[in-house]
Design an enzyme around this catalytic site. Structure first.
Site, PDB file in Angstrom:
ATOM      1  N   LYS A 151       0.834  -1.206   0.000  1.00 31.34           N
ATOM      2  CA  LYS A 151       0.000   0.000   0.000  1.00 31.34           C
ATOM      3  C   LYS A 151       0.874   1.263   0.000  1.00 31.34           C
ATOM      4  O   LYS A 151       1.952   1.283   0.581  1.00 31.34           O
ATOM      5  CB  LYS A 151      -0.870  -0.027   1.253  1.00 31.34           C
ATOM      6  CG  LYS A 151      -1.796   1.150   1.424  1.00 31.34           C
ATOM      7  CD  LYS A 151      -2.615   0.967   2.690  1.00 31.34           C
ATOM      8  CE  LYS A 151      -3.331   2.233   3.081  1.00 31.34           C
ATOM      9  NZ  LYS A 151      -2.459   3.263   3.631  1.00 31.34           N
TER      10      LYS A 151
ATOM     11  N   LYS B  76       7.458   1.368   1.759  1.00 31.53           N
ATOM     12  CA  LYS B  76       8.161   0.514   0.782  1.00 31.53           C
ATOM     13  C   LYS B  76       9.512   1.102   0.412  1.00 31.53           C
ATOM     14  O   LYS B  76      10.493   0.392   0.322  1.00 31.53           O
ATOM     15  CB  LYS B  76       7.349   0.412  -0.520  1.00 31.53           C
ATOM     16  CG  LYS B  76       6.223  -0.560  -0.470  1.00 31.53           C
ATOM     17  CD  LYS B  76       5.614  -0.745  -1.858  1.00 31.53           C
ATOM     18  CE  LYS B  76       5.182   0.556  -2.500  1.00 31.53           C
ATOM     19  NZ  LYS B  76       4.114   1.246  -1.783  1.00 31.53           N
TER      20      LYS B  76
ATOM     21  N   LYS C  12       5.931   9.106  -8.133  1.00 27.03           N
ATOM     22  CA  LYS C  12       6.381   9.996  -7.047  1.00 27.03           C
ATOM     23  C   LYS C  12       7.918  10.105  -7.013  1.00 27.03           C
ATOM     24  O   LYS C  12       8.475  11.018  -6.434  1.00 27.03           O
ATOM     25  CB  LYS C  12       5.843   9.389  -5.743  1.00 27.03           C
ATOM     26  CG  LYS C  12       5.753  10.316  -4.573  1.00 27.03           C
ATOM     27  CD  LYS C  12       4.744   9.774  -3.548  1.00 27.03           C
ATOM     28  CE  LYS C  12       5.387   8.789  -2.580  1.00 27.03           C
ATOM     29  NZ  LYS C  12       5.060   7.411  -2.682  1.00 27.03           N
TER      30      LYS C  12
ATOM     31  N   ASP D  64      -0.799  -0.295  -4.347  1.00 33.74           N
ATOM     32  CA  ASP D  64      -2.026  -1.076  -4.364  1.00 33.74           C
ATOM     33  C   ASP D  64      -2.765  -1.023  -5.686  1.00 33.74           C
ATOM     34  O   ASP D  64      -3.833  -1.570  -5.815  1.00 33.74           O
ATOM     35  CB  ASP D  64      -2.944  -0.653  -3.217  1.00 33.74           C
ATOM     36  CG  ASP D  64      -2.852   0.834  -2.931  1.00 33.74           C
ATOM     37  OD1 ASP D  64      -2.113   1.505  -3.654  1.00 33.74           O
ATOM     38  OD2 ASP D  64      -3.511   1.307  -2.003  1.00 33.74           O
TER      39      ASP D  64
END
Ligand code: SF4
Lengths: 347, 274
Positions: free
Chosen positions: B9, B14, B40, B125
């Protein structure tokens, strides 16, 4: 979500909205049609045009333009590429540019409308063909007719003439069918105002409203009838006639809608129909069987009636006659069809 | 060459986990390539000491794919780790999933897709076909699910598990589930909860990373924990994760079994303290 499914999986009448739209927009001679998507989408359509038109012995195959999206535009969005394509198209000096979206341009979310409403020197019209438009040749066709009708303007002048709407430009007998309608209207003293859209220029379009009757090639869903009634206030006949009585009714309907005497025209047409069946009286003892080749949901009643009128017997062991994809238009259409039957029988 | 991918998610950590894992792996004298697959593009920032490296897709947009040289997209970061950021289109247009795969193909074409370990840090996700591409095309060969005990994080992990299960049916599938990494959100009974989740989906909890202030402190200093606080307990935990990952040889025949929604809910309820 467009989730119309074709039961037959795919057929001539289903398929891609791009081809449907082009079958309208590409027949405005001073327009450029841009297929906004991968070049493959435009290729699909132009191959169809190429083969169909050559088979119909027409060699003036319209040029089709594409924004030719590559992976790069799929990733970053294709709006700028569309802008560039419109600019390139303008160098051909068209009077109008039509933009034909594809499944891909819709998937990546290109806002075709906003690109079309930029300040261009000529009208740039989005034909709303993007996305997976279900049973879609038809939808592309309808949306293109609607899109092109944006060029229609009001007119004070009225003439005793008819607008022909939605001819199937890729149809085999498109000119013959047109001539037949023209002949029938001639019996009532009505001229043709515009063929919307077949081999016209944008200069012809503003004259649309000078017509006093709309005749639509076919409109099973009623969409075009309603659309043009709202847009132009001109009364409509929603089909080209097929069969003997339908042809007579057509004359009557046109006469009534325009307050013209129609009885004499009907009488003359009846006489012509009689002469046509007489012309084929030699086939009277023949036996035939119809074959639709499993392609269509064939309504053989229509053809059976014509056979009966000629005195031909229907017999499963008779000469096999292929059922045409579209019913013949008017009395002359029947005559053409009977000639073909004769060729099959004599063969 | 081991090709691992961390999925999970958004906001679960991460990038922090990937960067620290890469840093820990690099200490073993392994050659590491870390690829951030998120528009991003902050996956490799800590490895690059806070530098935002240009993204592959930005360069493709500016110069065209044909004119890109390797050193414009692959940057040497901490301890020689090679860093790449895929980037993406502007929000609201185009297709980022397709962009990610185009990035991998470009790296392949430029012979840049090598190393002892490639760490793919994949935006979480969203598991549409486009984002599942790294798994489908055989780039993400060992997938690690990064989650916490938070219900939405487990939900996302479970979804990714569905993607792996689906892909496992393909004859050419090369993607396996390596295990579950719990990046703690300081939720009560979190270890037990995520451990049971991992077992329920036919996998195992390979690491439990406790929440530690040192992670934030390192980040403010634009470094991974491994680099900023090599002696810290947290650094040890990332090193352990690196060991586990290197030793891990996931069984290709072991297919994950995603949970049903109500099962997942009752699992969360079981450990929650009201
Ligand atoms: S992708 Fe869509 S628009 Fe293109 S040819 Fe196929 S059906 Fe037509």
């Amino acid at each position: 979500m467009n989730s119309n499914r074709s039961l037959s999986n795919t057929s001539r009448y289903n398929g891609c909205s791009v081809s449907g739209a082009l079958s309208v927009s590409a027949f405005i001679r001073d327009a450029v049609s841009i297929v906004h998507g991968p070049a493959g989408c435009a290729h699909q359509a132009s191959s169809l045009f190429h083969s169909t038109m050559i088979a119909n012995e027409r060699f003036d195959i319209p040029y089709i333009y594409t924004s030719g999206l590559l992976e790069e535009q799929i990733i970053f969005g294709g709006e700028n590429r569309l802008r560039e394509s419109i600019s390139e198209a303008l160098s051909y000096d068209p009077s109008v540019v039509f933009v034909i979206g594809t499944c891909i341009s819709e998937t990546i979310g290109d806002d075709i409308d906003s690109v079309c409403t930029d300040a261009w020197e000529v009208p740039v019209i989005n034909l709303n063909t993007s996305g997976f438009l279900g049973d879609s040749f038809e939808r592309g066709f309808l949306n293109a007719i609607k899109g092109a009708s944006e060029l229609i303007t009001a007119s004070d002048e009225k003439t005793l003439s008819a607008n022909i709407i939605g001819e199937k430009n890729l149809e085999f007998e498109v000119e013959e069918n047109y001539s037949e309608i023209r002949r029938l209207l001639g019996l009532l003293g009505i001229d043709i105002n515009i063929r919307f859209v077949r081999d016209i220029t944008t200069e012809d379009i503003p004259n649309f409203c000078r017509g006093s009757l709309n005749i639509i090639r076919e409109d099973p869903s009623g969409v075009l009838t309603q659309f043009f009634a709202e847009k132009t206030g001109i009364p409509s006949i929603p089909r080209f006639p097929s069969g003997t009585s339908d042809t007579l009714n057509f004359l009557e309907e046109a006469g009534r809608l325009l307050n013209l005497p129609w009885a004499e025209a009907v009488a003359r047409e009846k006489e012509y129909q009689r002469s046509v069946f007489e012309e084929f009286s030699d086939l009277g003892d023949e036996r035939i069987a119809f074959d639709s080749f499993g392609f269509q949901d064939a309504d053989t009643q229509f053809f059976t009636d014509i056979a009966k009128n000629t005195g031909i017997k229907i017999d499963p062991d008779g000469t096999v006659i292929p059922i045409p994809l579209t019913a013949p238009v008017g009395t002359t259409g029947i005559r053409r069809m009977l000639r073909e039957w004769r060729r099959f029988i004599d063969a | 060459m081991k090709q691992i991918a961390l999925y999970g998610k958004g906001g679960i950590g991460k990038s922090t986990t990937s960067a620290n894992l890469s840093a820990a792996l690099s200490e073993k004298s392994l050659e590491i390539l870390q690829i951030g697959c998120d528009p991003k593009h902050d996956s490799t920032r800590m490895l690059m000491h806070g530098e935002w490296i240009p993204t592959v897709l930005d360069l493709v947009r500016k110069k065209g794919e044909a004119n890109i040289a390797v050193d414009e997209i692959v940057f040497k970061g901490y301890n020689g780790i090679r860093c790449v950021e895929a980037g993406g289109p502007e929000p609201g247009i185009g297709c980022a999933g397709r962009g990610i795969i185009a990035t991998f193909q470009l790296l392949e074409k430029l012979d840049a897709l090598y190393g002892d370990v490639i760490v793919y840090d994949v935006l979480g996700d969203v598991v549409c076909g486009g984002f599942a591409m790294p798994m489908r095309e055989g780039y993400a060969q060992e997938v690690y699910l990064v989650t916490s005990g938070d219900f939405m994080a487990l939900y996302a992990a479970n979804n990714i598990c569905k993607a792996i299960a689906r892909l496992s049916k393909r004859t050419k599938n090369r993607c396996t589930l390596g295990g579950v990494i719990c990046n703690s959100a300081n939720i009560e009974n979190e270890y037990e909860l995520v451990k049971e989740f991992a077992e329920k989906i036919n996998s195992k909890l390979v690491a439990f990373i406790p929440r530690s202030p040192i992670v934030r402190v390192s980040e403010v200093n634009r470094k991974t924990v491994i680099e900023y606080a090599p002696e810290s307990e947290q650094a040890e935990i990332y090193r352990k994760l690196a060991d586990t990952v290197m030793k891990n040889v996931p069984d290709k025949n072991k297919i994950p079994v995603p949970m049903e929604m109500d099962e997942l809910e009752s699992l969360s309820l079981k450990y929650i303290k009201i």
